[in-house]
Design a protein around this motif. Structure first.
Motif, PDB file in Angstrom:
ATOM      1  N   SER A  89      65.421  58.798  20.309  1.00 12.24           N
ATOM      2  CA  SER A  89      65.865  59.857  21.219  1.00 12.24           C
ATOM      3  C   SER A  89      65.502  61.255  20.727  1.00 12.24           C
ATOM      4  O   SER A  89      65.940  62.243  21.301  1.00 12.24           O
ATOM      5  CB  SER A  89      67.377  59.772  21.418  1.00 12.24           C
ATOM      6  N   ARG A 133      65.041  62.788  27.951  1.00  7.98           N
ATOM      7  CA  ARG A 133      66.235  62.449  28.710  1.00  7.98           C
ATOM      8  C   ARG A 133      65.798  61.770  30.007  1.00  7.98           C
ATOM      9  O   ARG A 133      64.638  61.839  30.394  1.00  7.98           O
ATOM     10  CB  ARG A 133      67.038  63.708  29.031  1.00  7.98           C
ATOM     11  N   GLY A 134      66.747  61.149  30.654  1.00 10.50           N
ATOM     12  CA  GLY A 134      66.430  60.475  31.907  1.00 10.50           C
ATOM     13  C   GLY A 134      66.257  58.980  31.772  1.00 10.50           C
ATOM     14  O   GLY A 134      66.128  58.280  32.775  1.00 10.50           O
ATOM     15  N   LEU A 135      66.249  58.459  30.528  1.00  9.09           N
ATOM     16  CA  LEU A 135      66.135  57.023  30.306  1.00  9.09           C
ATOM     17  C   LEU A 135      67.451  56.515  29.742  1.00  9.09           C
ATOM     18  O   LEU A 135      67.896  56.958  28.680  1.00  9.09           O
ATOM     19  CB  LEU A 135      65.000  56.706  29.334  1.00  9.09           C
ATOM     20  N   SER A 136      68.073  55.590  30.416  1.00  8.97           N
ATOM     21  CA  SER A 136      69.338  55.033  29.946  1.00  8.97           C
ATOM     22  C   SER A 136      69.077  53.972  28.878  1.00  8.97           C
ATOM     23  O   SER A 136      68.009  53.352  28.843  1.00  8.97           O
ATOM     24  CB  SER A 136      70.103  54.409  31.121  1.00  8.97           C
ATOM     25  N   ALA A 137      70.052  53.788  28.019  1.00  9.83           N
ATOM     26  CA  ALA A 137      69.999  52.772  26.954  1.00  9.83           C
ATOM     27  C   ALA A 137      68.877  53.019  25.959  1.00  9.83           C
ATOM     28  O   ALA A 137      68.406  52.093  25.303  1.00  9.83           O
ATOM     29  CB  ALA A 137      69.882  51.366  27.540  1.00  9.83           C
ATOM     30  N   MET A 138      68.451  54.270  25.816  1.00 14.22           N
ATOM     31  CA  MET A 138      67.426  54.574  24.807  1.00 14.22           C
ATOM     32  C   MET A 138      68.056  54.552  23.417  1.00 14.22           C
ATOM     33  O   MET A 138      69.101  55.160  23.200  1.00 14.22           O
ATOM     34  CB  MET A 138      66.804  55.945  25.072  1.00 14.22           C
ATOM     35  N   GLU A 196      69.108  55.409  19.681  1.00 14.49           N
ATOM     36  CA  GLU A 196      69.288  56.729  19.070  1.00 14.49           C
ATOM     37  C   GLU A 196      68.106  57.107  18.191  1.00 14.49           C
ATOM     38  O   GLU A 196      67.724  58.276  18.111  1.00 14.49           O
ATOM     39  CB  GLU A 196      70.576  56.740  18.254  1.00 14.49           C
TER      40      GLU A 196
END
Length: 269
Positions: free
Chosen positions: A218, A208-213, A215
């Motif tokens: 993830s 978590r903590g990364l945007s636009a990862m 799916e």
């Protein structure tokens, strides 16, 4: 710039990265990067154990007071489960990996004894499939219960080692929760199995903590990679380039510390 996790000879990693016309920004232990992606600041402060099930190694790290305080590596991982499946049913590793991912589970279900899984012999000889598939297979098919039994046998060995590592690091007196991550944590029911084996609350650690990862990236298998990106974005200091700063050590002379001890004794008595 590239941030490297340990786990392979550092000189080889450094050489490979520089051979791709990239510079090495920093070198960080993989449990630190994984913890950065999976653990909250509160968990790291209160005390938490991070169990990373990789392909060939399971890293057990202990966090307390906001920092990494213990680390133990176990030379077993998810690839050992794959090898056990291939050996038990006489199939290729590639097929064993596919069966593990699609049908594998860490928890037994009564329906597993009725569900059949088709397997292929190692050399594609359909006539010899019954013999090549091993003693646990009949006519090129195995029950899902047999598959789960092989998986759980290896998981039991891994969790026994994890429990011993946690006890050796004093986790039972300081920790509260276990976070399970890595590619081995992708298996169905593994969190429930680990919770019963370790006697602690267990959750799956996802990055978590990364945007636009995406799916597809993830899941827990990508926790270390996500942590490396987060670590690199924080502009870390490379300890290898830091010059040692001069330190001043103050020592009490013999009469001074003796007078202080006498004064303390007189105060208490």
């Amino acid at each position: 710039h590239v941030v490297l996790a340990d786990g392979a000879p550092l000189a080889n990693l450094d050489l490979c990265v520089r051979g791709a016309y990239l510079n090495v920004n920093s070198i960080v232990a993989s449990p630190i990067a994984t913890g950065l992606a999976c653990l909250s600041e509160e968990e790291r402060d209160l005390g938490v154990a991070l169990v990373e099930m990789g392909a060939g190694v399971t890293n057990v790290s202990l966090y307390a007071g906001g920092m990494l305080v213990g680390l133990h590596s176990i030379p077993m991982g998810a690839s050992d489960i794959t090898d056990d499946i291939a050996s038990a049913f006489g199939i290729r590793r590639s097929q064993a990996e596919r069966i593990k991912c699609f049908y594998g589970s860490a928890m037994q279900n009564p329906r597993d004894f009725r569900e059949m899984i088709e397997i292929a012999p190692p050399h594609g000889d359909a006539a010899a499939s019954g013999q090549a598939a091993g003693p646990n297979a009949e006519g090129g098919k195995i029950t899902r219960a047999a598959l789960v039994g092989v998986i759980c046998e290896r998981l039991n060995q891994i969790m026994t080692e994890v429990n011993a590592a946690l006890a050796g690091m004093g986790f039972h007196s300081t920790g509260r929760q276990v976070v399970l991550t890595g590619g081995g944590a992708e298996m169905k029911g593994v969190a429930d199995y680990a919770q019963g084996a370790l006697g602690r609350a267990v959750r799956i650690g996802r990055p978590r903590g990364l945007s636009a990862m995406p799916e597809a990236h993830s899941g827990p298998a990508f926790a270390t990679l996500a942590g490396l990106a987060l670590y690199g974005a924080s502009n870390p200091v490379d300890l290898r380039t830091m010059a040692p700063a001069p330190q001043t050590v103050h020592r009490l002379s013999t009469p001074m510390w003796w007078q202080r001890m006498i004064r303390a004794i007189k105060t208490n008595y």
